[in-house]
Design an enzyme around this catalytic site. Structure first.
Site, PDB file in Angstrom:
ATOM      1  N   GLU A   1      42.021   6.123 -20.208  1.00  0.00           N
ATOM      2  CA  GLU A   1      42.008   5.740 -18.789  1.00  0.00           C
ATOM      3  C   GLU A   1      42.488   6.889 -17.913  1.00  0.00           C
ATOM      4  OE1 GLU A   1      45.181   4.030 -16.801  1.00  0.00           O
ATOM      5  OE2 GLU A   1      46.141   3.222 -18.598  1.00  0.00           O
TER       6      GLU A   1
ATOM      7  N   LYS B   1      55.662  -3.256 -20.924  1.00  0.00           N
ATOM      8  CA  LYS B   1      56.955  -2.830 -20.398  1.00  0.00           C
ATOM      9  C   LYS B   1      57.772  -4.003 -19.903  1.00  0.00           C
ATOM     10  CE  LYS B   1      55.147  -0.002 -17.623  1.00  0.00           C
ATOM     11  NZ  LYS B   1      53.936   0.165 -18.367  1.00  0.00           N
TER      12      LYS B   1
HETATM   13  N1  PSU Z   1      51.550   1.143 -17.328  1.00  0.00           N
HETATM   14  C1  PSU Z   1      51.980   2.430 -17.458  1.00  0.00           C
HETATM   15  N2  PSU Z   1      51.329   3.411 -16.818  1.00  0.00           N
HETATM   16  C2  PSU Z   1      50.225   3.153 -16.061  1.00  0.00           C
HETATM   17  C3  PSU Z   1      49.758   1.796 -15.951  1.00  0.00           C
HETATM   18  C4  PSU Z   1      50.450   0.842 -16.602  1.00  0.00           C
HETATM   19  O1  PSU Z   1      52.968   2.682 -18.118  1.00  0.00           O
HETATM   20  O2  PSU Z   1      49.658   4.091 -15.491  1.00  0.00           O
HETATM   21  C5  PSU Z   1      48.513   1.520 -15.181  1.00  0.00           C
HETATM   22  C6  PSU Z   1      47.346   1.162 -16.116  1.00  0.00           C
HETATM   23  O3  PSU Z   1      46.184   1.800 -15.623  1.00  0.00           O
HETATM   24  C7  PSU Z   1      47.214  -0.333 -15.944  1.00  0.00           C
HETATM   25  C8  PSU Z   1      47.626  -0.500 -14.507  1.00  0.00           C
HETATM   26  O4  PSU Z   1      45.906  -0.806 -16.180  1.00  0.00           O
HETATM   27  O5  PSU Z   1      48.702   0.394 -14.337  1.00  0.00           O
HETATM   28  C9  PSU Z   1      48.015  -1.913 -14.177  1.00  0.00           C
HETATM   29  O6  PSU Z   1      48.237  -1.998 -12.821  1.00  0.00           O
HETATM   30  P1  PSU Z   1      48.579  -3.413 -12.159  1.00  0.00           P
HETATM   31  O7  PSU Z   1      49.954  -3.758 -12.627  1.00  0.00           O
HETATM   32  O8  PSU Z   1      48.500  -3.139 -10.695  1.00  0.00           O
HETATM   33  O9  PSU Z   1      47.527  -4.367 -12.621  1.00  0.00           O
END
Ligand code: PSU
Ligand code: MN
Length: 303
Positions: free
Chosen positions: A25, A159
């Site tokens: 990603e 996390k």
């Molecule tokens: N967790 C991380 N680093 C990240 C993300 C999540 O440790 O960069 C990113 C991933 O791309 C994940 C996104 O799909 O955040 C999720 O965002 P949201 O919580 O807004 O759905």
């Protein structure tokens, strides 16, 4: 479809020949890590996947085109440009129609991988059910994507900025196999354990590949999450990371940060509070996931 998608020739050849390809990603590059570590991490992941005999394909939108596989120059743009959108499923059509550049989250990367015929994807952490979601309804689009799109995501778990227990419940509702790799507990990103037993434990790349083959041969739509615990030597002490996460969450509430901004904000705050140690852990767990994803993809396509 090719109206909107460019696939790197090397990636396209591997897909057509049923060779192992691993998607990566780009939100982690544009919104998850600072420069220059983001660029270093992106390039190292690609190199590690190649060492294991698979072809890497990092996903993004550049100037309104979906890119399956990026050049070094593309990676540099995503790592440095300031106006790169964070694109989950809902944001993809607009980024394309407006000719913008967008980093792909887990959900958008799964969509792009699936359009190209790629089945395995390595990341750091997936999004999940946020703490307090019973009021905010903040549940990442990553989770519904996992219920719908046939791509296996190799991550270091969820996390504890998120509500891990509710995330696991939501994934059950979505019909998503959740695997702890080589241990019983689902991992919690910065730490090997989360306090929550995973519904399933598998111990080898071949076991994971066989399980996915059964799922997809049956036509059961959707992906799976493989929770690969961070290598022990890079794990954070639990008290240190818990306290950093709690301070970061408090600051986010005080500043009224919400929606798509919250995950990048928390990651950056945690990095500041831990004086960069969380960033080092984050990079190392992504490397471990890239390697495991390549091993699983190779096992899948060689069986
Ligand atoms: N967790 C991380 N680093 C990240 C993300 C999540 O440790 O960069 C990113 C991933 O791309 C994940 C996104 O799909 O955040 C999720 O965002 P949201 O919580 O807004 O759905
Ligand atoms: Mn959200």
């Amino acid at each position: 479809m090719k109206n909107h998608i460019d696939i790197l020739p090397e990636v396209e050849a591997a897909i057509l020949e049923n060779r192992a390809v691993v998607a990566l990603e780009s939100t982690i590059i544009s919104h998850g890590m600072p420069y220059p570590q983001n660029l270093d991490c992106a390039k190292t992941c690609e190199a590690l996947i190649r060492e294991k005999g698979a072809v890497p394909a990092t996903m993004a939108i550049l100037d309104g085109r979906i890119k399956v596989g990026l050049t070094d120059n593309d990676l540099e743009r995503l790592a440095t440009e300031k106006d790169v959108l964070k694109c989950s499923r809902r944001d993809v059509p607009y980024a394309i129609s407006a000719g913008k550049s967008g980093a792909a989250t887990v959900s958008a990367t799964m969509i792009m991988a699936s359009l190209a015929g790629i089945k395995f994807f390595a990341t750091g952490g997936v999004g999940g059910v946020h703490r307090g979601a019973e009021d905010s309804m903040d549940i990442s689009a990553d989770l519904t994507e996992l219920g719908a799109t046939d791509v296996c995501v190799i991550s270091a778990g969820v996390k504890s900025i998120l509500d891990i227990e509710r995330t696991l419940e939501f994934l059950e509702t979505q019909g998503v196999p959740v695997v702890a790799y080589g241990q019983n507990e689902f991992p919690a990103f910065y730490t090997q354990t989360s306090g929550f037993k995973a519904p399933l434990r598998l111990n080898t790349p071949a076991e994971v590949a066989t399980m996915l083959k059964a799922k997809w041969e049956l036509g059961l739509k959707g992906g799976a999450i493989i929770g690969n615990p961070i290598p022990e030597e890079y794990a954070m002490p639990k008290e240190e990371i818990d306290s950093a996460i709690n301070s970061a969450l408090k600051k986010a509430t005080e500043k009224g940060i919400a929606g798509k901004e919250i995950t990048p904000f928390l990651l950056s705050e945690i990095k500041e509070i831990t004086k960069g140690r969380s960033l080092e852990s984050n990079m190392q767990l992504v490397y471990a996931n890239a390697k495991l994803a390549a091993e699983i993809a190779v096992a899948y396509w060689n069986s």
